[in-house]
Design a protein around this motif. Structure first.
Motif, short mmCIF file in Angstrom:
data_model
loop_
_atom_site.label_atom_id
_atom_site.label_comp_id
_atom_site.label_asym_id
_atom_site.label_seq_id
_atom_site.Cartn_x
_atom_site.Cartn_y
_atom_site.Cartn_z
N ALA A 37 -1.11 -3.00 20.67
CA ALA A 37 -2.03 -4.37 21.07
C ALA A 37 -2.94 -3.70 22.23
O ALA A 37 -4.17 -4.06 22.31
N LEU A 38 -2.40 -2.74 23.01
CA LEU A 38 -3.06 -2.28 24.22
C LEU A 38 -4.24 -1.12 23.53
O LEU A 38 -5.43 -1.32 24.28
N LEU A 39 -4.05 -0.55 22.36
CA LEU A 39 -5.02 0.19 21.95
C LEU A 39 -6.20 -0.70 21.40
O LEU A 39 -7.36 -0.37 21.52
N LEU A 40 -5.80 -1.84 20.70
CA LEU A 40 -6.90 -2.63 20.22
C LEU A 40 -7.71 -3.49 21.25
O LEU A 40 -8.77 -3.19 20.94
N ILE A 41 -7.06 -3.77 22.48
CA ILE A 41 -7.85 -4.37 23.49
C ILE A 41 -8.85 -3.21 24.09
O ILE A 41 -9.81 -3.50 24.38
N ALA A 42 -8.31 -2.00 24.24
CA ALA A 42 -9.02 -0.86 24.67
C ALA A 42 -10.26 -0.92 23.72
O ALA A 42 -11.57 -0.58 24.36
N MET A 43 -10.33 -0.88 22.73
CA MET A 43 -11.37 -0.61 21.66
C MET A 43 -12.42 -1.80 21.67
O MET A 43 -13.45 -1.53 21.79
#
Length: 127
Positions: A59-65
């Motif tokens: 989820a954090l990876l998607l939010i960062a993207m």
């Protein structure tokens, strides 16, 4: 540049450390060095920590993207808050004895919502 996602990543990291300390304490209490020895409290502590480890990084990876693609700050904060609230709710509801099923369910719903909205926003921004 990322300026919002790191805040939520740090807060979730603190949660993960707390869940990890709980696993360590359960190991000491039950004198369990490896595995769970069938101890229900140990299994619950391990799964609570593992569930956070399974969902939060993705989820954090998607939010960062989404943030890197130039999304508005309100959207990035909304995604971070959904994820943080979801992880806290799930950890509390699942880790409690007896479980508070509704908090566990709300936690997963919020987590899935954060992932779904972040994935959709990332796709829309990329196109």
């Amino acid at each position: 540049m990322l300026s919002i996602t790191p805040i939520y990543a740090a807060l979730i990291a603190f949660l993960f450390i707390a869940l990890s300390v709980n696993v360590i304490l359960q190991r000491r209490k039950g004198k369990i060095s490896v595995g769970d020895h069938g101890d229900k409290a140990m299994i619950k502590a391990m799964r609570t920590q593992a569930n956070c480890a399974e969902y939060a990084p993705f989820a954090l990876l998607l939010i960062a993207m989404v943030e890197l693609q130039g999304a508005e700050a309100w959207l990035v904060n909304l995604l971070g808050l959904l994820l943080l609230a979801g992880r806290l709710s799930h950890a509390y509801g699942f880790g409690k004895t007896p479980q508070t099923i509704i908090l566990r369910q709300i936690g997963m719903l919020l987590t899935f919502l954060a992932i779904l909205v972040a994935a959709s926003a990332g796709l829309i921004l990329a196109l």
